[in-house]
Each structure stands twice: as C-alpha cells, then as structure tokens.
Design an enzyme around this catalytic site. Structure first.
Site, mmCIF file in Angstrom:
data_model
loop_
_atom_site.group_PDB
_atom_site.id
_atom_site.type_symbol
_atom_site.label_atom_id
_atom_site.label_comp_id
_atom_site.label_asym_id
_atom_site.label_seq_id
_atom_site.Cartn_x
_atom_site.Cartn_y
_atom_site.Cartn_z
ATOM 1 N N CYS A 82 0.834 -1.200 0.000
ATOM 2 C CA CYS A 82 0.000 0.000 0.000
ATOM 3 C C CYS A 82 0.872 1.255 0.000
ATOM 4 C CB CYS A 82 -1.003 -0.026 1.137
ATOM 5 S SG CYS A 82 -2.361 1.161 0.873
ATOM 6 N N HIS A 126 -3.682 -5.141 0.491
ATOM 7 C CA HIS A 126 -3.177 -5.446 1.831
ATOM 8 C C HIS A 126 -3.292 -6.939 2.139
ATOM 9 C CE1 HIS A 126 -2.593 -1.441 3.661
ATOM 10 N NE2 HIS A 126 -3.596 -1.046 2.893
ATOM 11 N N GLU A 158 -1.690 -8.410 4.350
ATOM 12 C CA GLU A 158 -1.320 -8.613 5.756
ATOM 13 C C GLU A 158 -2.482 -8.445 6.736
ATOM 14 O OE1 GLU A 158 -1.191 -4.107 5.675
ATOM 15 O OE2 GLU A 158 -1.160 -5.780 4.275
#
Length: 201
Positions: free
Chosen positions: A73, A148, A150
């Site tokens: 990001c 994203h 994560e």
C-alpha cells in the site's frame, strides 16, 4: 505487521521493526536480507512529512544495493516512487474486498484501503491490476503491492473504527473479513512465500 509478522515468525525470520516517522537514521541497506515497507495514513505525493522523502530514499538505496523490497500500500507507493514512477490521488477512494486480476497468486480477492495510486516504474512487470489501476508490480526481486495481504480481522476492525466518516456502513466489510479470514490467511502466506522465492539466497 499482521499476517506479515505471522508469516515471518512461521518461517523463522528475524524482524527489525522501524517506524518511519521516528527513525533518526536509516540503517545500511546491506545489513538486511530483505526490507518490507508497510502502510501509512500519510501520502507519498501529498504529505510534507520529512520522513517520507527519507523513506523513499532508503527504499531506492536498498533496491540499488541488490536487497529486495516488498512494499505494501503506502509502502508499494513509496517503492514505486523510489524506482521512478508517479504516485497520484486516485479517482476514488478504494476500501474493502475487491477482485484483483493477476496470475501466480497475485490475483484474487484482496483487501484494499487507499486514496492514492501508483504508475508502473520504468522496466517494471505488472503482476496484478484492478479497475483502479495497477495492484502489483515487480522490478527485479522487489515487489510493490497496492492491496493489503497482511490484514487480520483485528486490523480491519481497528481501521473501520477510525473511519466512520468514510465507511458509514462497515457491516459488509466486517462480515466478509470474518467469513474469509482463514482462507485469506492461507492465500497471504502463499503469496509471501511466492514473493520471498524471488529473493536471492
């Protein structure tokens, strides 16, 4: 760190965590086997915080030293800028789970939360794309992601709690996050393994 931290721990990797806004001196890039640059609520192109330019310079030096960088990001935007691409304001803020077109594990259903977008750096290979533009690219062993991988349910909940003005109805995001959490974790680990497989041994 979310799933990135869990993945690193599961793979026996040691992490040194740096927080860009408070770093007094960036380390020698050669001291790392890889660098992962995560998100921020700041803007690579619009914010004037001095640490942003310093971080972009660090990522540029890291890549130039042959140390692979993974940017996620804001980190992906910073990596793109470090490698000569343009980062601009997106036509629309993109928040939630979206379908990403790509091969080799980069495509699929990923979580996204961003107001800015990046162009591809010179010589980059585009790995994934969505309606908003490029979602993943590679230059050598370095990879930039707009989405994203994560995120965990706790991370998503924390972000939603601080964004009631931009996400007036968070329930669809919350429900999909809970419903797909385990599958998203497995896909994130597989993607991280694929990305790390590009890194020099």
């Amino acid at each position: 760190m979310g799933l990135v931290g869990e993945w690193a721990a599961a793979r026996g990797a040691d992490l040194d965590v740096l927080h860009g806004p408070v770093v007094s001196a960036w380390p020698d890039p050669g001291d790392a086997s890889a660098v992962i640059s995560l998100g921020s609520d700041r803007s690579v192109h619009a914010s004037t915080d001095p640490w942003i330019a310093a971080q972009v310079g660090f990522l540029r030096a890291t890549h130039a030293a042959g140390v692979p960088v993974l940017g996620i990001c804001f980190g992906g935007q910073a990596l793109a800028a470090a490698l000569g691409a343009t980062v601009t304001r997106a036509a629309e803020t993109e928040i939630g789970w979206i379908d990403v077109d790509g091969d080799d594990g980069f495509g699929g259903r990923w979580f996204t939360w961003h107001e800015d977008v990046f162009d591809l750096p010179p010589g980059a290979a585009e790995l994934a794309r969505a309606a908003s533009g490029p979602q993943a690219f590679a230059v050598g062993a370095s990879v930039g992601l707009q989405f994203h991988p994560e995120v965990t349910p706790a991370i998503v909940e924390d972000w939603l709690a601080g964004a009631r003005d931009v996400v007036p109805d968070p329930e669809p995001i919350r429900a999909e996050t809970a419903r797909t959490a385990q599958a998203a974790r497995e896909r994130a680990f597989a993607l991280m393994d694929r990305i790390a497989g590009r890194w020099p041994r």
